[in-house]
Design a protein around this motif. Structure first.
Motif, PDB file in Angstrom:
ATOM      1  N   GLU A 391       0.822  -1.213   0.000  1.00 33.89           N
ATOM      2  CA  GLU A 391       0.000   0.000   0.000  1.00 33.89           C
ATOM      3  C   GLU A 391       0.854   1.259   0.000  1.00 33.89           C
ATOM      4  N   ARG A 392       2.098   1.113   0.456  1.00 32.73           N
ATOM      5  CA  ARG A 392       2.986   2.273   0.496  1.00 32.73           C
ATOM      6  C   ARG A 392       4.430   1.818   0.334  1.00 32.73           C
ATOM      7  N   ILE A 393       5.153   2.490  -0.557  1.00 28.14           N
ATOM      8  CA  ILE A 393       6.578   2.220  -0.754  1.00 28.14           C
ATOM      9  C   ILE A 393       7.334   3.510  -0.478  1.00 28.14           C
ATOM     10  N   ASN A 394       8.139   3.478   0.580  1.00 27.90           N
ATOM     11  CA  ASN A 394       8.907   4.652   0.984  1.00 27.90           C
ATOM     12  C   ASN A 394      10.377   4.250   1.064  1.00 27.90           C
ATOM     13  N   GLY A 395      11.062   4.356  -0.075  1.00 25.37           N
ATOM     14  CA  GLY A 395      12.449   3.920  -0.127  1.00 25.37           C
ATOM     15  C   GLY A 395      12.528   2.417   0.069  1.00 25.37           C
ATOM     16  N   ASN A 396      13.290   1.999   1.071  1.00 27.56           N
ATOM     17  CA  ASN A 396      13.449   0.569   1.349  1.00 27.56           C
ATOM     18  C   ASN A 396      12.413   0.034   2.329  1.00 27.56           C
ATOM     19  N   THR A 397      11.509   0.906   2.776  1.00 31.29           N
ATOM     20  CA  THR A 397      10.449   0.481   3.688  1.00 31.29           C
ATOM     21  C   THR A 397       9.137   0.361   2.922  1.00 31.29           C
ATOM     22  N   ILE A 398       8.592  -0.836   2.916  1.00 32.35           N
ATOM     23  CA  ILE A 398       7.373  -1.112   2.157  1.00 32.35           C
ATOM     24  C   ILE A 398       6.341  -1.686   3.117  1.00 32.35           C
ATOM     25  N   THR A 399       5.128  -1.155   3.068  1.00 32.23           N
ATOM     26  CA  THR A 399       4.082  -1.617   3.976  1.00 32.23           C
ATOM     27  C   THR A 399       2.836  -2.015   3.203  1.00 32.23           C
ATOM     28  N   GLY A 400       2.134  -2.989   3.749  1.00 32.82           N
ATOM     29  CA  GLY A 400       0.847  -3.415   3.223  1.00 32.82           C
ATOM     30  C   GLY A 400      -0.094  -3.644   4.381  1.00 32.82           C
ATOM     31  N   GLN A 406      11.290  -4.385   5.336  1.00 38.14           N
ATOM     32  CA  GLN A 406      12.447  -3.493   5.362  1.00 38.14           C
ATOM     33  C   GLN A 406      13.521  -4.132   4.491  1.00 38.14           C
ATOM     34  N   LEU A 407      13.728  -3.573   3.294  1.00 39.10           N
ATOM     35  CA  LEU A 407      14.654  -4.172   2.339  1.00 39.10           C
ATOM     36  C   LEU A 407      16.084  -3.710   2.564  1.00 39.10           C
ATOM     37  N   ASN A 408      17.012  -4.620   2.355  1.00 41.82           N
ATOM     38  CA  ASN A 408      18.423  -4.258   2.327  1.00 41.82           C
ATOM     39  C   ASN A 408      18.762  -3.675   0.960  1.00 41.82           C
ATOM     40  N   GLU A 409      19.897  -2.993   0.892  1.00 42.17           N
ATOM     41  CA  GLU A 409      20.339  -2.431  -0.379  1.00 42.17           C
ATOM     42  C   GLU A 409      20.558  -3.553  -1.397  1.00 42.17           C
ATOM     43  N   GLY A 410      20.200  -3.270  -2.639  1.00 44.48           N
ATOM     44  CA  GLY A 410      20.396  -4.250  -3.700  1.00 44.48           C
ATOM     45  C   GLY A 410      19.159  -5.055  -4.031  1.00 44.48           C
ATOM     46  N   TYR A 411      18.040  -4.785  -3.315  1.00 40.62           N
ATOM     47  CA  TYR A 411      16.792  -5.505  -3.574  1.00 40.62           C
ATOM     48  C   TYR A 411      15.662  -4.511  -3.827  1.00 40.62           C
ATOM     49  N   GLN A 412      14.661  -4.962  -4.589  1.00 38.71           N
ATOM     50  CA  GLN A 412      13.505  -4.126  -4.872  1.00 38.71           C
ATOM     51  C   GLN A 412      12.291  -5.000  -5.173  1.00 38.71           C
ATOM     52  N   LEU A 413      11.096  -4.429  -4.964  1.00 33.68           N
ATOM     53  CA  LEU A 413       9.866  -5.091  -5.383  1.00 33.68           C
ATOM     54  C   LEU A 413       9.501  -4.578  -6.768  1.00 33.68           C
ATOM     55  N   ASP A 417       3.125  -7.590 -15.236  1.00 38.03           N
ATOM     56  CA  ASP A 417       1.970  -7.204 -16.050  1.00 38.03           C
ATOM     57  C   ASP A 417       0.643  -7.670 -15.458  1.00 38.03           C
ATOM     58  N   ALA A 418       0.695  -8.700 -14.623  1.00 39.63           N
ATOM     59  CA  ALA A 418      -0.534  -9.222 -14.011  1.00 39.63           C
ATOM     60  C   ALA A 418      -0.886  -8.497 -12.716  1.00 39.63           C
ATOM     61  N   GLY A 419      -0.063  -7.508 -12.344  1.00 42.65           N
ATOM     62  CA  GLY A 419      -0.327  -6.758 -11.120  1.00 42.65           C
ATOM     63  C   GLY A 419       0.254  -7.390  -9.875  1.00 42.65           C
ATOM     64  N   GLN A 420       1.092  -8.393 -10.058  1.00 41.81           N
ATOM     65  CA  GLN A 420       1.704  -9.086  -8.926  1.00 41.81           C
ATOM     66  C   GLN A 420       3.088  -8.504  -8.645  1.00 41.81           C
ATOM     67  N   TYR A 421       3.430  -8.408  -7.352  1.00 41.74           N
ATOM     68  CA  TYR A 421       4.749  -7.902  -6.965  1.00 41.74           C
ATOM     69  C   TYR A 421       5.662  -9.064  -6.600  1.00 41.74           C
ATOM     70  N   LYS A 422       6.911  -8.966  -7.076  1.00 40.70           N
ATOM     71  CA  LYS A 422       7.906  -9.978  -6.739  1.00 40.70           C
ATOM     72  C   LYS A 422       9.212  -9.296  -6.363  1.00 40.70           C
ATOM     73  N   LEU A 423       9.937  -9.947  -5.476  1.00 42.63           N
ATOM     74  CA  LEU A 423      11.222  -9.414  -5.034  1.00 42.63           C
ATOM     75  C   LEU A 423      12.300  -9.758  -6.054  1.00 42.63           C
ATOM     76  N   GLN A 424      13.108  -8.757  -6.390  1.00 40.10           N
ATOM     77  CA  GLN A 424      14.208  -8.975  -7.328  1.00 40.10           C
ATOM     78  C   GLN A 424      15.456  -8.260  -6.836  1.00 40.10           C
ATOM     79  N   ARG A 425      16.594  -8.770  -7.273  1.00 40.96           N
ATOM     80  CA  ARG A 425      17.839  -8.039  -7.064  1.00 40.96           C
ATOM     81  C   ARG A 425      17.917  -6.907  -8.078  1.00 40.96           C
ATOM     82  N   LYS A 426      18.476  -5.791  -7.657  1.00 45.04           N
ATOM     83  CA  LYS A 426      18.626  -4.656  -8.576  1.00 45.04           C
ATOM     84  C   LYS A 426      19.716  -4.940  -9.594  1.00 45.04           C
TER      85      LYS A 426
END
Length: 426
Positions: A391-400, A406-413, A417-426
């Motif tokens: 519901e909210r992405i604020n830098g490395n802090t993501i809340t639902g 709380q993501l470490n550096e080098g990772y992102q959600l 295309d289907a509207g699904q979020y997945k964790l990936q390395r940058k």
């Protein structure tokens, strides 16, 4: 300037006094635990006292009974103190940390001596488990969240309770026979249950038996504690991972009245159910269906069946809701790399082939820290965790809804295309 300095000095004195009081009481807890394990070393043929970490889950303050190998803990009186890393979870468990294998217990400790010793020696058993030859592991028993699984577990516990209250060996044997009849019938309904239940009873049941027997309680206090814990258990959300705390300790306590060293007979391949039946020379009826129908009314069977029939309807609706939000609808999926998890074993919901919803959990991994308060689905293969959409992405802090990542550096959600979020390395 003086008033500020004096205030600072007074606060410092108060804090020092509080810390000293804490370390004094904790040192006393270490001492009484050492005495309890030494007194009861005949149970396992060795003194279980060893490395202990007591941790405040709010401040992450650590109190230990020995130094660690990296020098992270500093001596304070007769104990060692430090700060528990944010990257590590806090739970009642055993853990490898800073060069040693520890028993870990969350603060505050129980106020009653018996409860305190029960908890500490339970976790010391977990620390000693591999060395005692019990290379066991947790096993979920999802059948114990279904209507029939819960019915026949509760009937077993009711019969076991009557055995505990029995005033003669003959009456006790009758109730024990009924308890194992209900258990055998449960096994007949759920193929494989005998194996998974035994796994958890070896892992957690023996640990809790150790705690009960090393608690220093009188016989009356032990019976009172068993009854109290049973009522708490029956009121819990689920039985799938906590039932063993209420079976093996009672069977073991009863057997210890005539064979206090029975634990020396078993190993990690022992079927505890078969061992106990043989020890009491119990004969289980051949026609299990007829036997449980006949014997259930003596243990409040009709009321249990009625209550579980209502619960099952509600459970299936809740399961359907979680399957929709965490499986079929777009959601957030995070795959594990090197995961560590802590959770409440009394608040879980199996989703059949999809895995298990842990209502509250904290997961640490290479990618960061995930905390959930309203349910997160851990995959059946322990390969991933799923939560609702962010519901909210604020830098490395993501809340639902009910969760924070709380993501470490080098990772992102990343949203697909289907509207699904997945964790990936940058």
């Amino acid at each position: 300037m003086k008033s500020i300095l004096l205030s600072t000095l007074c606060i410092s004195c108060l804090l020092s006094s509080a810390v000293a009081q804490d370390t004094d009481s904790i040192a006393a807890s270490f001492k009484e635990t050492s005495a309890a394990t030494r007194k009861n070393k005949a149970i396992w043929g060795t003194d279980l006292y060893n490395n202990i970490l007591l941790i405040d889950p709010v401040t992450r303050q650590v109190y230990a009974n020995r130094p660690d190998s990296a020098g992270l803990l500093q001596k304070s009186g007769s104990v060692y103190t430090g700060t528990w890393p944010v990257s590590q979870n806090i739970a009642n468990t055993s853990v490898e940390w800073s060069g040693y294998h520890w028993a870990m217990v969350q603060l505050p400790l129980p106020k009653r001596t018996g409860d305190r010793l029960n908890l500490l020696t339970h976790e010391l058993f977990h620390r000693a488990q591999p060395g005692l030859g019990f290379n066991t592991r947790d096993a979920l028993n999802n059948h114990l969240d279904t209507r029939d699984g819960r019915i026949y577990l509760q009937l077993e516990l009711a019969a076991l309770g009557k055995a505990l209250e029995a005033t003669s060996p003959a009456i006790r044997k009758k109730h024990l026979t009924d308890a194992f009849t209900f258990r055998q019938y449960r096994y007949s309904l759920f193929p494989g249950a005998e194996k998974t239940e035994n796994m958890l009873e070896l892992h957690e049941g023996l640990a809790e038996y150790t705690g009960v027997m090393m608690s220093g309680r009188t016989k009356a206090e032990t019976l009172q504690s068993i009854a109290f814990q049973k009522q708490r258990f029956l009121g819990a959300g689920t039985f799938i991972r906590s039932f063993a705390y209420h079976t093996v300790p009672v069977y073991g306590y009863l057997l210890a009245q005539t064979n206090p060293s029975w634990t020396r007979d078993i190993k990690d391949t022992t079927s505890l159910e078969a061992y106990f039946r043989k020890a009491w020379q119990l004969t289980i009826p051949a026609n299990l269906g007829a036997a449980v129908t006949e014997r259930a009314p003596a243990y409040d069977g009709p009321a249990i069946i009625a209550a579980e029939t209502v619960r099952e309807e509600k459970r299936l609706a809740v399961v359907a809701g979680y399957v929709k939000t965490l499986v079929t609808d777009p959601h957030t999926e995070i795959r594990f790399e090197k995961m560590n998890i802590s959770f409440n074993p009394s608040n879980m919901l199996p989703l059949e082939k999809y895995g298990t919803v842990y209502i509250t959990l904290r997961i640490t991994d290479k990618w960061g820290v995930l905390t959930a308060q309203e349910g997160a689905l851990v995959g059946a293969g322990w390969e991933k965790v799923s939560v609702t959409l962010p519901e909210r992405i604020n830098g490395n802090t993501i809340t639902g809804r009910g969760w924070e990542l709380q993501l470490n550096e080098g990772y992102q959600l990343v949203k697909d295309d289907a509207g699904q979020y997945k964790l990936q390395r940058k």
